[in-house]
Structures are given as C-alpha cells and as structure tokens.
Design an enzyme around this catalytic site. Structure first.
Site, PDB file in Angstrom:
ATOM      1  N   LEU A 157       0.595   3.697  -2.174  1.00 57.66           N
ATOM      2  CA  LEU A 157       1.092   3.523  -3.541  1.00 57.66           C
ATOM      3  C   LEU A 157       1.691   4.801  -4.106  1.00 57.66           C
ATOM      4  CD1 LEU A 157      -1.915   1.444  -4.901  1.00 57.66           C
ATOM      5  CD2 LEU A 157       0.198   0.625  -3.836  1.00 57.66           C
TER       6      LEU A 157
ATOM      7  N   GLN B 163      15.173  -8.579  -3.528  1.00 56.18           N
ATOM      8  CA  GLN B 163      13.854  -9.198  -3.391  1.00 56.18           C
ATOM      9  C   GLN B 163      13.452  -9.862  -4.716  1.00 56.18           C
ATOM     10  OE1 GLN B 163      10.263  -7.556  -1.257  1.00 56.18           O
ATOM     11  NE2 GLN B 163       9.689  -6.913  -3.300  1.00 56.18           N
TER      12      GLN B 163
ATOM     13  N   ASP C 170      13.810  -3.013  -5.427  1.00 57.86           N
ATOM     14  CA  ASP C 170      14.183  -4.041  -4.440  1.00 57.86           C
ATOM     15  C   ASP C 170      14.849  -5.176  -5.205  1.00 57.86           C
ATOM     16  OD1 ASP C 170      13.009  -2.959  -1.919  1.00 57.86           O
ATOM     17  OD2 ASP C 170      11.197  -3.006  -3.129  1.00 57.86           O
TER      18      ASP C 170
ATOM     19  N   MET D  22      11.667   6.169  -6.150  1.00 59.65           N
ATOM     20  CA  MET D  22      10.388   6.267  -5.429  1.00 59.65           C
ATOM     21  C   MET D  22      10.275   5.154  -4.394  1.00 59.65           C
ATOM     22  SD  MET D  22       7.529   7.764  -7.792  1.00 59.65           S
ATOM     23  CE  MET D  22       7.849   9.227  -8.786  1.00 59.65           C
TER      24      MET D  22
ATOM     25  N   GLY E  64       5.914   4.205  -8.685  1.00 53.95           N
ATOM     26  CA  GLY E  64       6.631   2.941  -8.867  1.00 53.95           C
ATOM     27  C   GLY E  64       5.643   1.769  -8.897  1.00 53.95           C
ATOM     28  N   HIS E  65       4.734   1.714  -7.913  1.00 56.13           N
ATOM     29  CA  HIS E  65       3.721   0.652  -7.904  1.00 56.13           C
ATOM     30  C   HIS E  65       2.851   0.744  -9.161  1.00 56.13           C
ATOM     31  CE1 HIS E  65       4.208   1.366  -3.413  1.00 56.13           C
ATOM     32  NE2 HIS E  65       4.455   0.081  -3.504  1.00 56.13           N
TER      33      HIS E  65
ATOM     34  N   ARG F 221       8.717   4.938   1.856  1.00 57.36           N
ATOM     35  CA  ARG F 221       9.461   5.479   3.010  1.00 57.36           C
ATOM     36  C   ARG F 221       9.971   6.901   2.761  1.00 57.36           C
ATOM     37  NH1 ARG F 221      10.877  -0.293   3.660  1.00 57.36           N
ATOM     38  NH2 ARG F 221      10.041  -0.906   5.690  1.00 57.36           N
TER      39      ARG F 221
ATOM     40  N   GLY G  75       0.804  -1.221   0.000  1.00 52.13           N
ATOM     41  CA  GLY G  75       0.000   0.000   0.000  1.00 52.13           C
ATOM     42  C   GLY G  75       0.833   1.266   0.000  1.00 52.13           C
TER      43      GLY G  75
HETATM   44  O1  PAF Z   1       7.906  -5.063  -2.065  1.00 53.90           O
HETATM   45  C1  PAF Z   1       6.974  -5.045  -1.234  1.00 53.90           C
HETATM   46  O2  PAF Z   1       6.189  -4.102  -1.167  1.00 53.90           O
HETATM   47  C2  PAF Z   1       6.791  -6.234  -0.300  1.00 53.90           C
HETATM   48  O3  PAF Z   1       8.006  -6.775   0.076  1.00 53.90           O
HETATM   49  C3  PAF Z   1       5.866  -7.332  -0.890  1.00 53.90           C
HETATM   50  C4  PAF Z   1       6.474  -7.961  -2.137  1.00 53.90           C
HETATM   51  C5  PAF Z   1       4.508  -6.748  -1.219  1.00 53.90           C
HETATM   52  C6  PAF Z   1       5.668  -8.458   0.136  1.00 53.90           C
HETATM   53  O4  PAF Z   1       5.065  -7.992   1.298  1.00 53.90           O
END
Ligand code: PAF
Length: 279
Positions: free
Chosen positions: A30, A150, A147, A181, A33-34, A184, A28
C-alpha cells in the site's frame, strides 16, 4: 481491526459491521494512493473493509506476478492506523475454487488501451472484483482514477449486471515531483525514478496546450509523444487521446478527452492519465 483469511471467517466477521460498508480492493504493498481511498471510505461509510489479494488472473504471461511487491505486516499496520474495520487476505482457493470456470467480461471497453496491450487483464480484474463484491456484500467500493480504464470498466460492469453497489472514483495521488503513486514505482532504480517524471510532464504539457486553446487530438497526441521521446530512458508503449466514455481514439477537434499513456522505464511499465474538459 479484524484480519481474516477464509471466506467463512469473512462472512461471519462481516455480520458485526455497520452499514453502509465501503470496500477498498487492493493488491497490497500500500501507498498513499490506496490510503486516500481508505480515507474517503472512512468519511462516507459507517464501516470500511479492505481486501489484499495479488490476483493472478489479471497478470499476463511474462508480467510481474511473481515479482509483484508484497509486505503484509506493513500493509496491516497502515490499515490499522487508518481505522479500517475488516481486512480480508484471501487464499487463492477461496477466490478461485478448484475447477472454477466462470468469468466476468466487459466486452467493448476492454478492447482498447490497457486491454489491447494486456490481453485478458480486464477479464481477471472484473472477475476478481465481482467475487470481492459478492464476498463482502459491500454498499460502496473505492477505486483510483490512476487506473482510469479499470474504473470505467468496473462502473460499466456494475451497471450492466445491476449490482447494487456505488462505485466511487478518487483522484490520482502524486509524489512531490508529480509521479503518480504506484506499487510498481518500487521497481525503479534512481535514474529511472528521475526519468519517470516524464509521464507527468507529457500530460501536463498537453493539458497546458488544451488550456491555451489547442483542440486537435492529433496535435495533443504528438506533443505528448515528443516530450516522452526526449527522455532517453523512456520507451513509449502507447499514447492516447480518447473519448472519455467509449475510450475510442479521438480524431480532429475534441472538447473532452482522456489523455493516457503506458511508458517503460527499463522493464517497469508505468501508466498515467489526465482528463481534459471535465471539471
Ligand atoms: O487496482 C488494483 O489494485 C487491482 O486491479 C484490483 C482492483 C484490486 C483487482 O485485483
């Protein structure tokens, strides 16, 4: 756009969606980037789902779980404008049933960089992402290069667990001055916001040196460190020049590398990265 809360609601709403389905997992608050992930999913998939869940298990002790910014009404408005089909805002009980004791762990790749600084973080991420994949039964899932570790860890997990899901990694979206972006960024006061550009400058400086022929990992690492240390408001946690596949710290001459860093501005921890030698 349908918004559902429970797992049962998600499963029944999902049956109305066309394939292929693209999932954008989020926590969330947002930003562009999202939304770039949603836009990419819209181009490549017949339907798009988004999850909004601030996943407690990926936050360590003393991290910002309680303070993590939230604005569900605004998030839903933005997703509606993008033409998203289905949003799941799960309850904690749906994601982590009482007495839940099953975890998904990627071993080696999570020992370095973010994993080293944030013990348990990736165990939380891979576990929740697996649950989201299972709940949505998605065909594709979209993650940001911001990320970088990730994205690599999730790609590894999908391969290792034979999950029939295509992982799509989308480029970093930056503010006009180059700051990556991030939700945080909202924590930064105006002076810290101005100083935060130092991450982008440090990466840009090293990338420029690489372009001009510098191939020594140590020189590139030290050059990034020097740029950050020149900014009085910034405090380095780590600066890395790593193998982009294994994330092992590079020594000597490199042809390809993942440059990455975590830097504090006040209490706010920011990360950024750049790939070298990869088109
Ligand atoms: O990148 C993120 O926002 C989080 O790590 C994710 C992939 C939604 C998992 O909680």
């Amino acid at each position: 756009m349908k918004v559902v809360l429970t797992l049962d609601e998600l499963r029944s709403a999902k049956s109305d969606l066309l394939s292929p389905l693209g999932l954008v997992p989020t926590m969330g608050f947002l930003h562009e980037g999202h939304l770039s992930l949603v836009k990419q999913a819209k181009v490549e998939c017949k339907s798009v789902g988004v999850s909004i869940f601030v996943n407690p298990t990926q936050f360590g002790e003393g991290e910002d779980l309680e303070a993590y910014p939230r604005d569900l009404p605004r998030d839903l408005r933005l997703l509606e404008e993008e033409g998203v089909d289905l949003v799941w805002v799960p309850t904690i009980e749906d994601v982590y049933p009482t007495d839940s004791q099953t975890w998904v762990v990627v071993e080696e790749l999570t020992k370095r960089l973010e994993g080293e600084q944030r013990p348990g973080h990736f165990r939380g991420v891979t576990t929740v992402v697996t649950k989201l994949f299972n709940a949505f039964q998605t065909d594709r899932a979209y993650f940001g290069q911001k990320d970088a570790q990730q994205a690599l860890v999730i790609q590894r997990m999908v391969k290792d667990l034979l999950l029939p899901i295509e992982i799509v990694v989308c480029p970093i979206v930056r503010e006009e001055d180059g700051l990556a972006m991030s939700s945080r960024n909202a924590y930064l006061n105006p002076e810290q916001r101005r100083a935060a550009i130092v991450l982008h400058h440090a990466l840009g400086d090293a990338a420029e040196r690489f372009k001009n022929g510098e191939r020594d990992a140590g020189v590139l690492r030290r050059s990034m460190l020097a740029v950050i240390q020149d900014e009085p408001l910034a405090r380095v946690q780590y600066v890395s020049v790593a193998d982009p596949d294994t994330l092992e710290e590079a020594q000597g001459e490199i042809q390809r590398a993942l440059l990455s860093m975590a830097v504090y501005l006040g209490d706010t921890r920011l990360i950024d990265n750049e790939m070298l030698g990869i088109d």
